[in-house]
Design a protein around this motif. Sequence first.
Motif, mmCIF file in Angstrom:
data_model
loop_
_atom_site.group_PDB
_atom_site.id
_atom_site.type_symbol
_atom_site.label_atom_id
_atom_site.label_comp_id
_atom_site.label_asym_id
_atom_site.label_seq_id
_atom_site.Cartn_x
_atom_site.Cartn_y
_atom_site.Cartn_z
ATOM 1 N N GLU A 12 -75.373 25.248 -21.733
ATOM 2 C CA GLU A 12 -74.028 25.797 -21.550
ATOM 3 C C GLU A 12 -73.010 24.655 -21.615
ATOM 4 N N GLU A 13 -72.292 24.838 -22.692
ATOM 5 C CA GLU A 13 -71.108 23.805 -22.856
ATOM 6 C C GLU A 13 -69.965 23.887 -22.171
ATOM 7 N N MET A 33 -67.251 16.463 -24.057
ATOM 8 C CA MET A 33 -67.813 17.797 -23.768
ATOM 9 C C MET A 33 -68.990 17.656 -22.991
ATOM 10 N N ASN A 34 -69.118 18.871 -22.260
ATOM 11 C CA ASN A 34 -70.436 18.531 -20.954
ATOM 12 C C ASN A 34 -71.350 19.639 -21.520
ATOM 13 N N CYS A 35 -72.548 19.537 -21.355
ATOM 14 C CA CYS A 35 -73.578 20.360 -21.534
ATOM 15 C C CYS A 35 -74.692 20.627 -20.145
ATOM 16 N N SER A 36 -74.948 21.765 -19.610
ATOM 17 C CA SER A 36 -75.845 21.822 -18.670
ATOM 18 C C SER A 36 -76.973 22.544 -19.003
ATOM 19 N N TYR A 37 -78.005 22.451 -18.605
ATOM 20 C CA TYR A 37 -79.334 23.164 -18.734
ATOM 21 C C TYR A 37 -80.166 23.417 -17.275
ATOM 22 N N SER A 55 -75.527 16.662 -19.291
ATOM 23 C CA SER A 55 -75.458 15.815 -20.457
ATOM 24 C C SER A 55 -73.857 15.716 -20.810
ATOM 25 N N SER A 56 -73.504 14.632 -21.597
ATOM 26 C CA SER A 56 -71.898 14.787 -21.671
ATOM 27 C C SER A 56 -71.800 13.992 -23.076
ATOM 28 N N LEU A 57 -71.065 14.583 -24.120
ATOM 29 C CA LEU A 57 -70.753 13.780 -25.475
ATOM 30 C C LEU A 57 -69.224 13.333 -25.539
ATOM 31 N N LEU A 58 -68.968 12.120 -25.706
ATOM 32 C CA LEU A 58 -67.868 11.451 -25.742
ATOM 33 C C LEU A 58 -67.481 10.996 -27.149
ATOM 34 N N ILE A 59 -66.445 11.644 -27.719
ATOM 35 C CA ILE A 59 -66.210 11.254 -29.094
ATOM 36 C C ILE A 59 -64.838 10.173 -28.657
#
Lengths: 112, 113
Positions: free
Chosen positions: A5-6, A21-25, A72-76
């Motif tokens: 889930e983002e 942006m974040n992502c959980s699992y 998890s996170s994605l940083l741009i």
Amino acid sequence: SQQGEEDPQALSIQEGENATMNCSYKTSINNLQWYRQNSGRGLVHLILIRSNEREKHSGRLRVTLDTSKKSSSLLITASRAADTASYFCATATMDSNYQLIWGAGTKLIIKP
Amino acid sequence: SQTIHQWPATLVQPVGSPLSLECTVEGTSNPNLYWYRQAAGRGLQLLFYSVGIGQISSEVPQNLSASRPQDRQFILSSKKLLLSDSGFYLCAWGGVQGVREQYFGPGTRLTVT
């Protein structure tokens, strides 16, 4: 089934700002991957982080993984108009050798 | 280098008509192949995957079927389309050793009218 889930679902920022942006699992994973999709196009693989890794970099991308929080996170960094796209996380779980489990994505809009 | 092709790029079909979407991969042998569907503004729904010629696993019961007649060819079919089959169909390939990156084709936009 969709395990990832983002959040946020949508994000709009000014060019030059950083985007996170974040992502959980939910279940244990072998690896977690991030993909980008430009409107009406196929997905492009960005980065893969293994379950025993905590952080990974690729150009302006930085991915972190916290297996204790299953997130998890994605940083741009220094965003550009060309970064406008949808971003998806996908997990490779312990119980499957073939499938990725996909999140619903974050739609990122970079305003010039 | 590996390349994945999908065609057609767009398709408008009436309800009840048949469907055939084709996907081919170049530059790799014995890939895992996948068909996904994506509704507008949504994530990916895995429809079928294949680990070898003639080996198809179905994830979602529906009126679609898939076949893999050759190592690098994956076909998505329907005998009679429903309105709910509209969507963006994506083919992808992945390596055979564990689940790593997947590489996607350009997609087919299907509209059932």
